[in-house]
Write a protein that holds these residues in place. Structure first.
Motif, PDB file in Angstrom:
ATOM      1  N   ALA A  26       0.844  -1.181   0.000  1.00  0.00           N
ATOM      2  CA  ALA A  26       0.000   0.000   0.000  1.00  0.00           C
ATOM      3  C   ALA A  26       0.886   1.240   0.000  1.00  0.00           C
ATOM      4  CB  ALA A  26      -0.887  -0.007   1.234  1.00  0.00           C
ATOM      5  N   SER A  28       2.962   4.362   0.736  1.00  0.00           N
ATOM      6  CA  SER A  28       3.515   4.617   2.061  1.00  0.00           C
ATOM      7  C   SER A  28       3.163   6.003   2.591  1.00  0.00           C
ATOM      8  CB  SER A  28       5.026   4.445   2.026  1.00  0.00           C
ATOM      9  OG  SER A  28       5.576   5.261   1.026  1.00  0.00           O
ATOM     10  N   GLY A  31      -0.254   6.584   5.696  1.00  0.00           N
ATOM     11  CA  GLY A  31      -0.100   5.514   6.683  1.00  0.00           C
ATOM     12  C   GLY A  31      -1.344   5.310   7.492  1.00  0.00           C
ATOM     13  N   LEU A  32      -1.429   4.167   8.139  1.00  0.00           N
ATOM     14  CA  LEU A  32      -2.611   3.876   8.943  1.00  0.00           C
ATOM     15  C   LEU A  32      -2.645   4.703  10.213  1.00  0.00           C
ATOM     16  CD1 LEU A  32      -3.521   0.120   8.714  1.00  0.00           C
ATOM     17  CD2 LEU A  32      -4.924   2.079   8.196  1.00  0.00           C
ATOM     18  N   TRP A  44      10.150  12.052  17.219  1.00  0.00           N
ATOM     19  CA  TRP A  44       9.796  10.644  17.334  1.00  0.00           C
ATOM     20  C   TRP A  44      10.760   9.726  16.601  1.00  0.00           C
ATOM     21  CZ3 TRP A  44       8.014   7.459  13.273  1.00  0.00           C
ATOM     22  CH2 TRP A  44       7.944   8.092  12.043  1.00  0.00           C
ATOM     23  N   GLU A  49      15.610   5.824  14.329  1.00  0.00           N
ATOM     24  CA  GLU A  49      15.962   5.509  12.957  1.00  0.00           C
ATOM     25  C   GLU A  49      17.468   5.235  12.838  1.00  0.00           C
ATOM     26  OE1 GLU A  49      14.393   8.423  10.337  1.00  0.00           O
ATOM     27  OE2 GLU A  49      14.392   7.058   8.640  1.00  0.00           O
ATOM     28  N   LEU A  52      18.170   1.846  14.269  1.00  0.00           N
ATOM     29  CA  LEU A  52      17.702   0.825  13.327  1.00  0.00           C
ATOM     30  C   LEU A  52      18.722   0.645  12.203  1.00  0.00           C
ATOM     31  CD1 LEU A  52      15.408  -1.034  12.311  1.00  0.00           C
ATOM     32  CD2 LEU A  52      14.475   0.925  11.124  1.00  0.00           C
ATOM     33  N   ARG A 237      17.906   5.010  23.435  1.00  0.00           N
ATOM     34  CA  ARG A 237      18.498   4.763  22.117  1.00  0.00           C
ATOM     35  C   ARG A 237      19.912   5.323  22.062  1.00  0.00           C
ATOM     36  NH1 ARG A 237      12.934   6.725  19.342  1.00  0.00           N
ATOM     37  NH2 ARG A 237      11.951   4.688  19.134  1.00  0.00           N
TER      38      ARG A 237
ATOM     39  N   PRO B  66      10.583  -2.778  12.520  1.00  0.00           N
ATOM     40  CA  PRO B  66      11.958  -2.540  12.982  1.00  0.00           C
ATOM     41  C   PRO B  66      12.398  -3.541  14.048  1.00  0.00           C
ATOM     42  CG  PRO B  66      10.705  -0.508  13.008  1.00  0.00           C
ATOM     43  CD  PRO B  66       9.732  -1.603  12.768  1.00  0.00           C
ATOM     44  N   PRO B 102       9.014   2.656  16.911  1.00  0.00           N
ATOM     45  CA  PRO B 102       8.588   4.055  16.999  1.00  0.00           C
ATOM     46  C   PRO B 102       7.373   4.238  17.902  1.00  0.00           C
ATOM     47  CG  PRO B 102       8.485   3.211  14.741  1.00  0.00           C
ATOM     48  CD  PRO B 102       8.650   2.045  15.641  1.00  0.00           C
ATOM     49  N   TRP B 193      -0.175   1.249   6.688  1.00  0.00           N
ATOM     50  CA  TRP B 193       1.064   1.504   7.402  1.00  0.00           C
ATOM     51  C   TRP B 193       2.143   0.595   6.835  1.00  0.00           C
ATOM     52  CZ3 TRP B 193       2.528   5.448   9.956  1.00  0.00           C
ATOM     53  CH2 TRP B 193       3.739   5.403  10.628  1.00  0.00           C
ATOM     54  N   ASP B 194       2.977   1.176   5.998  1.00  0.00           N
ATOM     55  CA  ASP B 194       3.927   0.356   5.269  1.00  0.00           C
ATOM     56  C   ASP B 194       5.294   0.362   5.935  1.00  0.00           C
ATOM     57  OD1 ASP B 194       4.244  -1.333   3.079  1.00  0.00           O
ATOM     58  OD2 ASP B 194       5.487   0.183   2.119  1.00  0.00           O
ATOM     59  N   GLN B 195       5.838   1.537   6.153  1.00  0.00           N
ATOM     60  CA  GLN B 195       7.170   1.616   6.729  1.00  0.00           C
ATOM     61  C   GLN B 195       7.107   2.284   8.089  1.00  0.00           C
ATOM     62  OE1 GLN B 195       8.625   3.554   3.156  1.00  0.00           O
ATOM     63  NE2 GLN B 195      10.380   2.163   3.251  1.00  0.00           N
ATOM     64  N   ALA B 196       7.880   1.741   9.003  1.00  0.00           N
ATOM     65  CA  ALA B 196       7.867   2.296  10.351  1.00  0.00           C
ATOM     66  C   ALA B 196       8.512   3.674  10.376  1.00  0.00           C
ATOM     67  CB  ALA B 196       8.592   1.355  11.298  1.00  0.00           C
ATOM     68  N   TYR B 197       9.639   3.811   9.674  1.00  0.00           N
ATOM     69  CA  TYR B 197      10.331   5.101   9.663  1.00  0.00           C
ATOM     70  C   TYR B 197      10.318   5.661   8.260  1.00  0.00           C
ATOM     71  CZ  TYR B 197      12.151   4.061  14.244  1.00  0.00           C
ATOM     72  OH  TYR B 197      12.275   3.789  15.571  1.00  0.00           O
ATOM     73  N   LYS B 198       9.862   6.850   8.130  1.00  0.00           N
ATOM     74  CA  LYS B 198       9.934   7.489   6.806  1.00  0.00           C
ATOM     75  C   LYS B 198       9.881   8.997   6.951  1.00  0.00           C
ATOM     76  CE  LYS B 198       5.047   6.764   6.124  1.00  0.00           C
ATOM     77  NZ  LYS B 198       4.365   5.537   6.270  1.00  0.00           N
TER      78      LYS B 198
END
Lengths: 312, 198
Positions: A26, A28, A31-32, A44, A49, A52, A237, B66, B102, B193-198
Motif C-alpha cells: 500500500a 507509504s 499511513g494507517l 519521534w 531511525e 535501526l 536509544r 523494525p 517508533p 502503514w507500510d514503513q515504520a520510519y519514513k
C-alpha cells in the motif's frame, strides 16, 4: 448451463472483492497512523531511525571485523617480529603491591565475563537465542558489577602514573619499539604511552559503559524534565548507540592488552601475579622509571620485596 | 496482484473518546501482569483547542517491522497475514526491539530474580504465538488466540464508538474513507502503514 452461469456470476462477485491495490505494498504516504499523530510526537524518529540503521547495517559486521582483524594483526606481528624475551634472572623489583593486583584481577574477571558475553548477545542468532544467550546477558550484568566495584579505586590508584608526559610522544613515534626485533631503551616511566591509552579508554570509557549499561538495565531514566529535547526512549536509544560504539574501541584495546601481556612480552604476566618485574625488562621497556629508581636509590628496597628467581 | 490480507489496526482519532476500554479489555482478556499494557490510550495536543485528540496505540504490526530487523536472536516472525509475533522461548529480553520501535510497543515485565528484566511482551493482535494453537502454553505466554477462533481482537471488539478497527488494510482504509466522505472531509489519501520510519 445454469451451473456455468452461476459459477460465472460467482467469479464476478468475488472479483469485486479483490483489492485493486496490492495491500502489502500500500502507498507509504499517509499511513494507517494519521500524520497528525506522528507530528504530535516530538522527535519521534530522532535516534530510533539511527539505531535501526546501525543495528541492521553495521553492528554485526564491524564487531566481526574487530573480532577477526585485531587478533590477525597480532598473529602476523608474532610470526614476523616475534615476542620480546627478557632475562628473568637476577634482580626483580616490586612494581605492583598486592592491593593493586587484587583490584586489577577483580576488574579483569569482570572484563573476562563482559567481553565474550557481549559478543554472544550481539551474535545471539548464531547461538540460537533462548536460555543460553539469556544466561550470557545475566553474566554480562555480573561482570559489569565486578568492574563497577573496582573502577573508581583503579582510576585513582594509577591516576598519577597515567598522566601524559612528554616522552609519550617519543614512544608513539617508535610505536613502543614493537616494530623492531632488537632490544632498545624505550622512553617510558612506570607505564608506557600504550598502557596510558588503555587506561584512559578503559577507565573513563568503562565508566560511560557502566552508566549507559545501567540506563539500559533499568530503562527508567528520564531527562525530559531538563528540557534537553531528549525523551525517555531517545535517551535509551542514545545509550545503546554509545554503548556499542565504545564497546568496539574497548574490545579492540582489550585484545591488545591481552596480546601484550600474554604473548608479546614473555613473562610480563608474572608482574601482575607476583607483582615483580625483572631488571632487564624494566631497563629496556621502562627506561625512565628504571633510571629514576636507581638515581633515588629505591632499587634496593624494591628488590628486597621480591625474591630473585632461582638460576637454573 | 495478490489476495493476501494485510492485517492492520486503525484508531479513528475522530471517534476515540479516551475511555480506555480497549486497554482494560486487552489486559483482562490476555491476563497481563500488573504494569504491562499492550494497548495504551494517549491524548495528544492536550488543551489545544481544535487540535486535541485521543488515540489508542499498540503494536502497529509494521510491514517492515523494525523490531523484526534489529532483534539479535531473530525471535520475531511476520505471519502471512502481516501480524508481527515473537517467540518468547528465544527472546533474551535485551530491549533492542524497544529501542527500534517508533510506538513503544515492546514491554518488559520485571519478573526474574533481583527484578531482572524478563522477556519481551507485546500486542499479538490476539493471535497467540508460536506455541501450539489453543495450548495452555500459548495461553500463558501470549494470551488469547482470538484470530484462530475467528474473532476480532479484544480491543476492537469492545470499542464502543468503533474508533478502533482492525482487519485487512484495504478494508480498514475503505471504512475510514467512507467515514471521511460521509463527514464531507473530502478525498483521503490511501491508508496502509507500510514503513515504520519514513
Amino acid at each position: 448451463m445454469k451451473k456455468f452461469l452461476l459459477i460465472c456470476l460467482n467469479v464476478f462477485l468475488y472479483a469485486g472483492v479483490v483489492p485493486l491495490v496490492e495491500p502489502n505494498q500500500a502507498p507509504s504516504k499517509g499511513g494507517l497512523i494519521s500524520p497528525e499523530l506522528i507530528e504530535a510526537i516530538p522527535h519521534w524518529h530522532k535516534y530510533g531511525e539511527l539505531f535501526l540503521y546501525l543495528q541492521t547495517h553495521w553492528v554485526k559486521l564491524i564487531f566481526l571485523i574487530v573480532l577477526i582483524a585485531v587478533p590477525s594483526v597480532f598473529l602476523i606481528h608474532y610470526l614476523i617480529i616475534g615476542p620480546k624475551i627478557f632475562s628473568h634472572k637476577g634482580r626483580n623489583f616490586l612494581i605492583f603491591p598486592s592491593w593493586q593486583r587484587i583490584i586489577h584481577w577483580i576488574a579483569a574477571a569482570g572484563w573476562i565475563l563482559l567481553v565474550p558475553t557481549g559478543f554472544i548477545v550481539i551474535y545471539g542468532a548464531f547461538f540460537g537465542g533462548g536460555p543460553f544467550v539469556r544466561f550470557a546477558r545475566y553474566l554480562h550484568v555480573i561482570g559489569a558489577v565486578l568492574f563497577a566495584i573496582v573502577v573508581l579505586p583503579m582510576t585513582i590508584m594509577w591516576l598519577k602514573d597515567m598522566l601524559p608526559r612528554l616522552w609519550d610522544i617519543k614512544w608513539m613515534m617508535i610505536l613502543g619499539g614493537y616494530l623492531v626485533k632488537r632490544k632498545q631503551e624505550i622512553p617510558a616511566h612506570k607505564f608506557n604511552a600504550g598502557q596510558k591509552m588503555w587506561y584512559w579508554f578503559a577507565m573513563f570509557g568503562g565508566i560511560i559503559m557502566i552508566i549507559t549499561g545501567v540506563m539500559m538495565y533499568f530503562q527508567n531514566f528520564d531527562l525530559s524534565k531538563w528540557h534537553l529535547g531528549l525523551f525517555q526512549i531517545d535517551l535509551l536509544r542514545l545509550a545503546v548507540i554509545i554503548h556499542l560504539t565504545l564497546a568496539l574501541i574497548l574490545v579492540a584495546l582489550f585484545f591488545t592488552h591481552l596480546y601484550m601481556s600474554l604473548f608479546a612480552i614473555k613473562g610480563s604476566l608474572d608482574s601482575m601475579i607476583s607483582g615483580c618485574k625483572s631488571e632487564e625488562e624494566l631497563k629496556y621497556l621502562h627506561s625512565i622509571f628504571y633510571k629514576e629508581i636507581i638515581k633515588k636509590g629505591e632499587d634496593k628496597e624494591l628488590s628486597e620485596k621480591c625474591p630473585p628467581l632461582k638460576e637454573d | 496482484m495478490y489476495e493476501y490480507a494485510r492485517m492492520k489496526f486503525y484508531c479513528d482519532e475522530d471517534r476515540c473518546i479516551d475511555c480506555h476500554g480497549c486497554e482494560v479489555a486487552c489486559s483482562d482478556a490476555n491476563e497481563l501482569p500488573v504494569g504491562i499494557h499492550r494497548r495504551k490510550v494517549i491524548t495528544l495536543n492536550e488543551g489545544i483547542e481544535g487540535k486535541e485528540f485521543s488515540v489508542s496505540i499498540a503494536c502497529m504490526h509494521c510491514t517492515d517491522a523494525p523490531c523484526f530487523q534489529v532483534c539479535p536472536v531473530e525471535c520475531f516472525y511476520i505471519r502471512e497475514d502481516g501480524i508481527v509475533l515473537h517467540d518468547k522461548d528465544k527472546c533474551i529480553g535485551c530491549g533492542y526491539c524497544l529501542y527500534a520501535c517508533p510506538f513503544g510497543a515492546p514491554q518488559f515485565p520485571r519478573d526474574g530474580a533481583f527484578g531482572i528484566r524478563g522477556v519481551m511482551d507485546k500486542c499479538t493482535m490476539c493471535a497467540g504465538g508460536p506455541a501450539p494453537t489453543f495450548s495452555i502454553k500459548e495461553r500463558e505466554l501470549y494470551g488469547q488466540n482470538r484470530i484462530a477462533e475467528g474473532k476480532v481482537p479484544m480491543c476492537a471488539a469492545i470499542c464502543s464508538t468503533n474508533a478502533l478497527i482492525v482487519g485487512d488494510a484495504a478494508h480498514v482504509a475503505a471504512i475510514k474513507r467512507a467515514r471521511d466522505a460521509a463527514k464531507g472531509k473530502g478525498a483521503m489519501t490511501p491508508y496502509g502503514w507500510d514503513q515504520a520510519y519514513k
